[in-house]
Design an enzyme around this catalytic site. Structure first.
Site, PDB file in Angstrom:
ATOM      1  N   CYS A 118      -6.655   0.300   7.077  1.00 22.21           N
ATOM      2  CA  CYS A 118      -5.954  -0.024   5.958  1.00 22.21           C
ATOM      3  C   CYS A 118      -4.761  -0.758   6.254  1.00 22.21           C
ATOM      4  O   CYS A 118      -4.283  -1.636   5.580  1.00 22.21           O
ATOM      5  CB  CYS A 118      -5.672   1.353   5.306  1.00 22.21           C
ATOM      6  SG  CYS A 118      -5.459   0.916   3.534  1.00 22.21           S
ATOM      7  N   CYS A 236      -5.576   5.561   1.323  1.00 19.48           N
ATOM      8  CA  CYS A 236      -6.873   5.482   1.776  1.00 19.48           C
ATOM      9  C   CYS A 236      -7.909   6.056   0.803  1.00 19.48           C
ATOM     10  O   CYS A 236      -7.815   7.384   0.758  1.00 19.48           O
ATOM     11  CB  CYS A 236      -6.984   5.647   3.115  1.00 19.48           C
ATOM     12  SG  CYS A 236      -7.758   4.485   3.963  1.00 19.48           S
TER      13      CYS A 236
END
Length: 407
Positions: A118, A236
């Site tokens: 991410c 996330c």
């Protein structure tokens, strides 16, 4: 500025102000305090909220739109600090760069680290691409949104890490180094170690000089609208989705044997090796436990389990790794000036270690190395990252590929 302010802003590059800083905000306390500190330091700021959204995740978990509340807080904080805000839709990039990769890793039997991806692929990847596109007027938002035509000097976030400029001296110098934060427990350099060198060079982490408790105090001192808000589990999506449901939807189920590692006796069945990670105890569903997953045979769809996973005899002090990402030009783990250290997971645990090349990657061969830690750990899972440090400076990362064969 008085001495108090100087200390407060010591991770904000106040001496370089005003820089053009793009600040990633999430609605949480950390990124909001980071924004307030950068404002105090005198930089030209714009806040950016990355909107990531899945229909399918919505079905199986969220009762209300998950980012509505985040965005309300973001708007309130930006209004109070008088910082313009842009919402950047990045669902497609996230799906392509993080989700599909995670599913692929899980299918190949590895343990992916979505938080790591991410950062490198989205927060400091797709988002930076977006900034470049809007600066060139190519993006959809480049026209009416005032984002365009700005050269951004820094991308800032509420991560617990520090950027320190190397002393210019012998052997070059002057480059910016990623260093561990003051808060050893919260330090997030582990999640940032897969960034590319040019990504790191643009980073700014205002919270690197503080401990978590001090950041919460600052939120009160600045009287931010979200000063009482609980900490979330990060951007996330896997943190917010029912993991097993999500994996079943994408990889289905395939019954296989649960085999006791020591006796090779079949004790039961599982629904597919991809639901299990090494060291995991939940979801095995056998009595007389606790049982832990010790290894997986991907070809045969067998999951090996044991009750002695945490025994001393199972701990290892060596692992093999490849897929290196070094954060300084010409510096690998071999070049540590002090005692080389490594982390094999996020958290305060850090080991002294040695590093040796097994293959230096000539003739189409991948670079591979063997790492020996001082101490023992049972958590070397293939696909996990090892991150290397030299006196608090993050040198870079590698992907654990397995353990050396026993002699």
């Amino acid at each position: 500025a008085d001495a108090g302010d100087e200390l407060l802003l010591s991770c904000c590059e106040p001496e370089a102000a005003p820089l053009n800083v793009a600040v990633l905000v999430s609605g949480g306390v950390d990124s909001s305090v980071a924004l307030a500190l950068l404002k105090k330091a005198g930089h030209n700021l714009r806040a950016f909220y990355l909107q990531i959204w899945f229909e399918e995740a919505f079905e199986n978990y969220w009762s209300a739109c998950p980012w509505e509340e985040d965005l309300e807080y973001v708007k309130a904080v930006c209004a109070q600090l008088d910082v313009p805000l842009t919402v950047v839709p990045l669902t497609e990039a996230y799906w392509d760069r993080v989700v599909l990769h995670s599913i692929g890793e899980i299918k190949s039997g590895c343990t992916p680290n979505p938080d790591m991806m991410c950062n490198s692929k989205i927060k400091f990847g797709a988002f930076v691409d977006y900034l470049k596109e809007t600066a060139r007027g190519e993006g959809e938002q480049g026209k009416g949104d005032q984002v365009g035509a700005i050269e951004w000097d820094r991308v800032a976030s509420g991560h617990y890490a520090r950027m320190v400029r190397q002393e210019v001296g012998e052997g070059g110098g002057g480059q910016r180094l990623l260093c561990m934060s003051e808060d050893v427990r919260k330090d997030q350099t582990y999640f940032l170690a897969s960034l590319k060198r040019e990504q790191v060079d643009k980073c700014l982490f205002p919270l690197g000089c503080f401990e978590k408790g001090q950041v919460r105090e600052l939120a009160h001192r600045f009287n931010l609208p979200n000063k009482e808000r609980k900490d979330s589990q990060g951007i996330c999506f896997l943190g917010k989705v029912n993991f097993d449901e999500f994996i079943e939807k994408h990889l289905g189920t395939r019954e296989g044997a649960l085999v006791e590692d020591e006796t090779k006796e079949v004790l039961g069945t599982h629904r597919g090796y991809w639901f299990h990670t090494i060291g995991q105890r939940k979801g095995i569903g056998l009595s007389h436990g606790p049982w832990y997953v010790t290894s997986k045979d991907i070809g045969e769809n067998i999951v090996y389990i044991s009750r002695t996973y945490h025994d001393e005899s199972r701990k290892r002090s060596e692992f093999l790794c490849s897929g290196f990402n070094w954060l300084q030009r010409g510096v690998t783990a071999m070049d540590a000036l002090g005692q080389l250290q490594c982390k094999v997971r996020h958290g305060p645990a850090i080991y002294k270690c040695t590093f040796e090349w097994i293959s230096e990657g000539g003739e189409g061969e991948a670079e591979r190395a063997r790492v020996a830690i001082e101490g023992k750990d049972h958590g070397f899972a293939p696909g996990q990252y090892a991150v290397f440090y030299d006196q608090g400076v993050c040198l870079g990362s590698a992907v654990i590929t397995g353990m050396p064969a026993p002699l």
